[in-house]
Scaffold this motif. Structure first.
Motif, PDB file in Angstrom:
ATOM      1  N   ARG A   1       1.033  -1.062  -0.041  1.00  0.00           N
ATOM      2  CA  ARG A   1       0.240  -0.358   0.196  1.00  0.00           C
ATOM      3  C   ARG A   1       0.724   1.540  -0.284  1.00  0.00           C
ATOM      4  N   HIS A   2       2.380   1.355   0.068  1.00  0.00           N
ATOM      5  CA  HIS A   2       2.865   2.400   0.259  1.00  0.00           C
ATOM      6  C   HIS A   2       3.717   2.493  -0.939  1.00  0.00           C
ATOM      7  N   PHE A   3       3.665   3.327  -1.451  1.00  0.00           N
ATOM      8  CA  PHE A   3       3.828   3.523  -2.491  1.00  0.00           C
ATOM      9  C   PHE A   3       5.357   5.102  -2.601  1.00  0.00           C
ATOM     10  N   GLY A   4       6.889   4.862  -3.032  1.00  0.00           N
ATOM     11  CA  GLY A   4       7.901   5.712  -3.268  1.00  0.00           C
ATOM     12  C   GLY A   4       8.090   6.721  -4.271  1.00  0.00           C
TER      13      GLY A   4
ATOM     14  N   TRP B   1       0.875   7.953  -0.571  1.00  0.00           N
ATOM     15  CA  TRP B   1       1.961   8.474  -1.770  1.00  0.00           C
ATOM     16  C   TRP B   1       3.007   8.745  -1.293  1.00  0.00           C
ATOM     17  N   HIS B   2       4.394   8.705  -1.122  1.00  0.00           N
ATOM     18  CA  HIS B   2       5.751   9.260  -0.461  1.00  0.00           C
ATOM     19  C   HIS B   2       6.462   9.598  -2.000  1.00  0.00           C
TER      20      HIS B   2
ATOM     21  N   GLN C   1       0.055  18.937  -2.847  1.00  0.00           N
ATOM     22  CA  GLN C   1      -0.890  19.221  -2.251  1.00  0.00           C
ATOM     23  C   GLN C   1      -1.444  16.467  -2.887  1.00  0.00           C
ATOM     24  N   GLN C   2       0.096  16.473  -3.521  1.00  0.00           N
ATOM     25  CA  GLN C   2      -0.689  15.002  -3.714  1.00  0.00           C
ATOM     26  C   GLN C   2       0.293  13.886  -3.478  1.00  0.00           C
ATOM     27  N   PHE C   3       0.714  14.525  -2.406  1.00  0.00           N
ATOM     28  CA  PHE C   3       1.635  13.051  -1.867  1.00  0.00           C
ATOM     29  C   PHE C   3       1.442  13.516  -0.498  1.00  0.00           C
ATOM     30  N   ASP C   4       1.376  11.651   0.458  1.00  0.00           N
ATOM     31  CA  ASP C   4       0.957  12.022   1.946  1.00  0.00           C
ATOM     32  C   ASP C   4       1.827  11.876   2.846  1.00  0.00           C
TER      33      ASP C   4
END
Length: 237
Positions: free
Chosen positions: A52-55, A76-77, A92-95
Motif C-alpha cells: 500500500r505504500h509507494f515511493g 504516496w511518499h 497537494q498530492q502526496f502523503d
C-alpha cells in the motif's frame, strides 16, 4: 507481473528476518515500494499482493503514473530531491515527503498544503556520510532545521531520512545508520517527538533495521533492475 509478486515476497521475508535478528517487534518496519522508472502495471501488481505504500523520486513520472494508478487507500511518499518550484504538486498530492533538507522547502510545502487535508508527514534528509554529491543537511545544521520545521503549520515532522554511501561490509553499513538514529534520539531529548527513521534500501536494509529503521525504501529488489532509458513509459522525465 509474477516477478513483482515474487520480489515482494522475498523482500518481506528479508524484513521479517531482520526484525527477528534485531529483536524488533514483527511488523514494526514499513516496507516502502520504490517504483521509479517502473510502469503503473508494476505498482498494480504490488498493490494486488497487498502493498500500500509507494515511493517516487521524480515528480512528473509520479504524476503520470497516478493518472493510471490511483487506488484510494494507496499512500504516496515523495523521496527524491525537491526543488522549490516543484513543491506545489507534492504538497497537494502526496502523503509523505522524506527529502526536506532546507527550511525554504518546508515553508513552501506548509504554505501549499491545502487546508482540510491531513498534515503532510515529513522527514528531514541528513547527509550522514558527508558526500558532496548527496543531498541533505549536515548533522550540525539538523537541530535548528528540525526545530523550525516542527513549528510549521500543516506539516508534521516525523523523523529523519538518509542515503549513506554504499558499503559492502555489514558493520560499515551500520555506522551511518547508527549516526542517524543517535541524531533522532538527540532531537527527542531536546523536546521533539519523532518516531521515524527512513533508512535502508535493497542492498543494506538488514543493517538499517538492526539500527532502528522504521521505513525501508526498496526498489530493485522488489521490481527488478531499473530502466532509465524510458522511465515509466514517458519521455518527460
Amino acid at each position: 507481473m509474477d516477478n513483482v509478486t515474487t520480489g515482494l515476497e522475498g523482500v518481506r521475508r528479508r524484513v521479517a528476518t531482520a526484525e527477528s535478528a534485531a529483536g524488533r517487534t514483527p511488523g514494526s518496519v514499513l516496507l516502502l515500494a520504490v517504483s521509479k522508472t517502473k510502469p503503473p502495471e508494476a505498482l498494480a501488481a504490488a498493490y494486488a499482493a497487498g502493498q500500500r505504500h509507494f515511493g517516487e523520486s521524480y515528480l512528473q513520472e509520479a504524476l503520470t503514473k497516478r493518472e493510471r494508478f490511483a487506488p484510494p487507500d494507496a499512500v504516496w511518499h515523495f523521496i527524491g530531491p525537491l526543488q522549490s518550484n516543484k513543491t506545489g504538486p507534492v504538497a497537494q498530492q502526496f502523503d509523505w515527503v522524506h527529502s526536506v533538507e532546507r527550511l525554504k522547502i518546508a515553508q513552501r510545502l506548509s504554505e501549499q498544503r491545502p487546508e482540510g487535508m491531513e498534515p503532510l508527514q515529513v522527514c528531514i534528509q541528513v547527509n550522514v556520510s558527508g558526500e558532496t554529491s548527496k543531498s541533505g543537511c549536515t548533522l550540525e545544521e539538523l537541530p535548528a532545521l528540525a526545530a523550525a520545521v516542527a513549528r510549521l503549520p500543516r506539516l508534521r515532522l516525523r523523523g529523519l531520512m538518509a542515503i549513506p554511501a554504499p558499503e559492502d561490509d555489514p558493520e560499515a553499513q551500520r555506522a551511518p545508520f547508527r549516526r542517524l538514529r543517535q541524531a533522532l534520539e538527540a532531537l527527542n531529548r531536546q523536546g521533539l517527538v519523532l518516531d521515524t527513521l527512513s533508512m535502508g534500501m535493497s542492498d543494506d536494509l538488514e543493517a538499517a533495521i538492526a539500527e532502528g529503521a522504521t521505513i525501508v525504501r526498496v526498489g530493485s529488489a522488489l521490481f527488478g533492475a531499473r530502466d532509465y532509458g524510458e522511465a515509466a513509459g514517458t519521455t518527460s522525465i
